[in-house]
Design a protein around this motif. Structure first.
Motif, short mmCIF file in Angstrom:
data_model
loop_
_atom_site.label_atom_id
_atom_site.label_comp_id
_atom_site.label_asym_id
_atom_site.label_seq_id
_atom_site.Cartn_x
_atom_site.Cartn_y
_atom_site.Cartn_z
N TRP A 1 25.91 -7.16 11.84
CA TRP A 1 25.62 -8.54 11.44
C TRP A 1 24.08 -8.90 10.99
O TRP A 1 23.71 -9.19 10.04
CB TRP A 1 25.76 -9.46 12.58
N ASN A 2 23.33 -8.12 11.94
CA ASN A 2 21.83 -8.32 11.72
C ASN A 2 21.40 -7.36 10.53
O ASN A 2 20.29 -7.69 9.78
CB ASN A 2 21.13 -7.83 13.14
N LYS A 3 22.19 -6.22 10.27
CA LYS A 3 21.72 -5.36 9.24
C LYS A 3 21.88 -6.28 8.08
O LYS A 3 21.24 -6.19 6.94
CB LYS A 3 22.43 -4.36 9.17
N TRP A 4 22.99 -6.88 7.89
CA TRP A 4 23.36 -7.61 6.63
C TRP A 4 22.53 -8.75 6.35
O TRP A 4 21.96 -9.17 5.21
CB TRP A 4 24.84 -8.23 6.78
N VAL A 5 21.90 -9.41 7.45
CA VAL A 5 20.84 -10.55 7.18
C VAL A 5 19.59 -9.95 6.72
O VAL A 5 19.04 -10.55 5.80
CB VAL A 5 20.51 -11.10 8.58
N GLU A 6 19.23 -8.58 7.44
CA GLU A 6 17.93 -7.98 6.75
C GLU A 6 18.12 -7.67 5.27
O GLU A 6 17.10 -7.89 4.32
CB GLU A 6 17.70 -6.54 7.49
N GLU A 7 19.41 -7.44 4.86
CA GLU A 7 19.85 -7.20 3.28
C GLU A 7 19.78 -8.47 2.64
O GLU A 7 19.62 -8.27 1.29
CB GLU A 7 21.00 -6.27 3.22
N ASN A 8 20.01 -9.55 3.54
CA ASN A 8 20.17 -10.86 2.50
C ASN A 8 19.37 -11.89 3.19
O ASN A 8 19.94 -12.89 3.97
CB ASN A 8 21.74 -11.25 2.59
N GLU B 1 25.17 -13.68 20.72
CA GLU B 1 23.81 -13.19 21.57
C GLU B 1 23.05 -12.34 20.67
O GLU B 1 23.48 -11.42 20.14
CB GLU B 1 24.29 -12.70 22.94
N ASN B 2 21.54 -12.67 20.41
CA ASN B 2 20.69 -11.92 19.55
C ASN B 2 21.13 -11.59 18.34
O ASN B 2 20.51 -10.86 17.61
CB ASN B 2 20.45 -10.46 20.41
N TYR B 3 22.07 -12.70 17.82
CA TYR B 3 22.26 -12.70 16.27
C TYR B 3 20.96 -13.28 15.50
O TYR B 3 20.52 -14.25 15.97
CB TYR B 3 23.66 -13.38 16.02
N LYS B 4 20.95 -12.80 14.44
CA LYS B 4 19.87 -13.33 13.54
C LYS B 4 20.71 -14.03 12.44
O LYS B 4 21.80 -13.34 11.91
CB LYS B 4 18.90 -12.22 13.12
N PHE B 5 20.24 -15.06 12.03
CA PHE B 5 20.92 -15.65 10.72
C PHE B 5 19.81 -15.96 9.56
O PHE B 5 18.62 -15.87 9.93
CB PHE B 5 21.27 -17.18 11.10
N PRO B 6 20.24 -15.92 8.41
CA PRO B 6 19.17 -15.83 7.35
C PRO B 6 18.43 -17.47 7.00
O PRO B 6 18.80 -18.29 8.03
CB PRO B 6 20.12 -15.66 6.20
N LYS B 7 17.92 -17.29 6.26
CA LYS B 7 16.94 -18.49 6.18
C LYS B 7 17.72 -19.76 5.46
O LYS B 7 17.18 -20.85 5.34
CB LYS B 7 15.53 -18.46 4.96
N GLY B 8 18.70 -19.64 5.10
CA GLY B 8 19.56 -20.66 4.49
C GLY B 8 20.06 -21.45 5.50
O GLY B 8 20.05 -21.34 6.72
N SER B 9 21.21 -22.34 5.21
CA SER B 9 21.95 -23.09 6.02
C SER B 9 22.85 -22.40 6.93
O SER B 9 23.46 -21.47 6.42
CB SER B 9 22.60 -24.37 5.34
#
Length: 517
Positions: free
Chosen positions: A26-33, A54-62
């Motif tokens: 998941w976090n790798k996908w967020v780094e790419e998007n 836990e420790n998931y990162k979300f992109p800058k969108g909604s």
């Protein structure tokens, strides 16, 4: 995965499948998007049990979890990082497990938990960081477990918990920084667990707890900083003890028209600093609010404000007598209701039993309130508080029987200087009751009772010049000569004069207290 106007949108089953691959994927996908929208709108997580983010990162969108459903397992967003887009958990249904947003970081977008339903587990937002946009928990159902926002930090936006409902667990907002926006807890319903706002900081915005309902447990606002121009608890409902000790209130403070405040045994503002006006009007306390060691620099409003200190009977004689009488009439064993009735009856005879304050500290609390009432020119309230001070001091500070007897007379004949009617009735009754004595002790053959009546009242109005002449003429009619008046009649006249002076003084005192400018 879809593209909306060249913006990446991860939603539906694609979002769930990526989540199932784990945090690293998941976090790798967020780094790419880094700029993308993520939507779990109406997603069904019930079949997955524990839901870890836990420790998931979300992109800058909604990020949209609105109307999603979680099952019986825990939901864990500990240290999750959200971007600057909106985060939506509106109408989300959390299951029976615990919900964790501990140390979660929200960006500067709008955060929406409105109408979210939390289950039976605990809810943790401890050390969560919110951005500078609004945070909305309106009408959220925060479950039956504990709710913990300790050390959370809000930004410059509005924090809204209006109409939210908390369960029966402990509610903690300890050490929370609510930021500089308005903070609204209006019409919130708290459960019966303890509520803590200790050492929290409210910034430059207004703070509203209007019509909030606090449960039967204690509410703590120890060392809280209210930095805004207005803080209001108007029409809030308290049933447990309330503590605002050592807090600092920069703006106007309204603690008025509180509902069910008579159920609170302790309301304390001890060591609190008020830097603007304070409104306590419309409250009827069954305890004595503690304003000792407080600092007030502006007006204190005390309109329609009353206190009724708790008292107890320290002498069991009256209670035991009433219980013994009831046992004689109703049998050896008494129901609880009859014992309670005996206690109530004993309190109606405060001068027979030793009725005194339950808490000795109430005496100092009343004195402080009296001082504040006098400072704010509220003469009637100051007088009422002075009377309560005297009542609470009985058998504690006032122990002399002579002093207590004088207070007894002061209460019965003058209502502590508040009644005009009682001393006037006392004057009239004294004049009428002494008349038969003068009549039957007359030395003339056929005295007139009216002469005895007039003579009796002339003894009470001896300061009036015309009364002196009339008294001499009436003495001749009753006793033929002033030289033939019996000694015991002289003693009666002297006692009657002293009584009349005391009663006239009480009339003057009541007039002075009523029309004091």
């Amino acid at each position: 995965m879809a593209h909306d106007n060249k913006k990446v949108v991860l939603k539906g089953q694609a979002a769930i499948e990526l989540w199932l691959q784990g945090r690293e994927a998941w976090n790798k996908w967020v780094e790419e998007n880094p700029v993308a929208d993520v939507s779990f709108h109406k997603a069904d997580f019930t079949k997955y049990g524990v839901v870890p983010f836990e420790n998931y990162k979300f992109p800058k969108g909604s990020v949209d979890f609105s109307q999603a459903q979680f099952g019986a397992g825990d939901v864990d967003f500990t240290q999750a990082q959200f971007g600057d887009g909106g985060v939506y958990f509106r109408e989300t249904q959390f299951g029976e497990g615990d919900v964790y947003f501990i140390m979660a970081q929200f960006g500067n977008g709008y955060v929406d938990f409105a109408k979210a339903q939390f289950g039976e587990g605990d809810v943790y937002f401890g050390e969560a960081q919110f951005g500078n946009s609004d945070v909305n928990f309106a009408q959220a159902q925060l479950g039956e477990g504990d709710v913990n926002f300790a050390h959370a930090q809000f930004g410059e936006g509005e924090v809204y918990f209006g109409h939210a409902r908390f369960g029966s667990g402990e509610v903690s907002f300890k050490n929370v920084d609510f930021g500089d926006g308005d903070v609204i807890f209006s019409k919130v319903i708290f459960g019966n667990g303890p509520i803590y706002f200790n050492e929290s900081k409210f910034g430059a915005g207004h703070v509203y707890f209007n019509s909030a309902q606090f449960g039967e447990n204690n509410v703590y606002f120890y060392q809280v900083q209210f930095g805004g121009q207005y803080t209001s608890f108007a029409k809030a409902q308290f049933e447990g003890n309330v503590y605002f000790n050592a807090s600092i209130v920069s703006g106007m403070f309204a603690f008025s028209d509180i509902r069910n405040v008579h159920k609170a045994r302790t309301v304390s503002f001890k060591y609190t600093t008020f830097e603007s006006a304070v409104n306590l009007g419309g409250n009827r306390f069954s305890c004595v609010p503690d304003f000792t060691n407080t600092k007030l620099s502006h007006q204190l409003s005390l309109s329609h404000f009353t206190v009724n200190p708790r008292k107890r009977n320290s002498d069991r004689f009256v209670i035991n007598f009433i219980i013994a009488l009831q046992r004689f009439c109703f049998g050896h064993k008494l129901k609880h209701s009859r014992v309670k009735k005996a206690l109530e009856l004993s309190n109606k005879f405060p001068w027979v039993g030793k009725i005194t304050a339950v808490d000795k500290k109430d005496i100092d609390r009343i004195r402080r309130l009296k001082e504040l009432a006098e400072t704010n020119k509220h003469h009637k309230l100051a007088l009422d508080l002075h009377i309560e001070e005297m009542k609470c001091s009985r058998w504690i500070e006032t122990t002399s029987k002579r002093a207590l007897f004088a207070e007894f007379l002061f209460e019965k004949f003058g209502d502590y200087g508040r009644s005009i009617q009682r001393p006037l009735v006392g004057i009239a009754a004294t004049g009428v009751l002494c008349s038969p004595i003068y009549y039957f002790n007359s030395t003339v053959k056929e005295p007139l009772f009216t002469d005895a009546l007039y003579y009796s009242f002339s003894q009470m109005l001896h300061l009036i010049p015309s009364s002196r002449t009339g008294r001499s003429e009436l003495a001749i009619k009753l006793f033929e000569s002033t030289d033939k008046i019996p000694n015991h009649i002289f003693l009666l006249s002297w006692a009657q004069s002293l009584i009349s002076i005391a009663l006239v003084f009480l009339v003057g005192l009541a007039l002075r207290n009523r029309f004091r400018v």
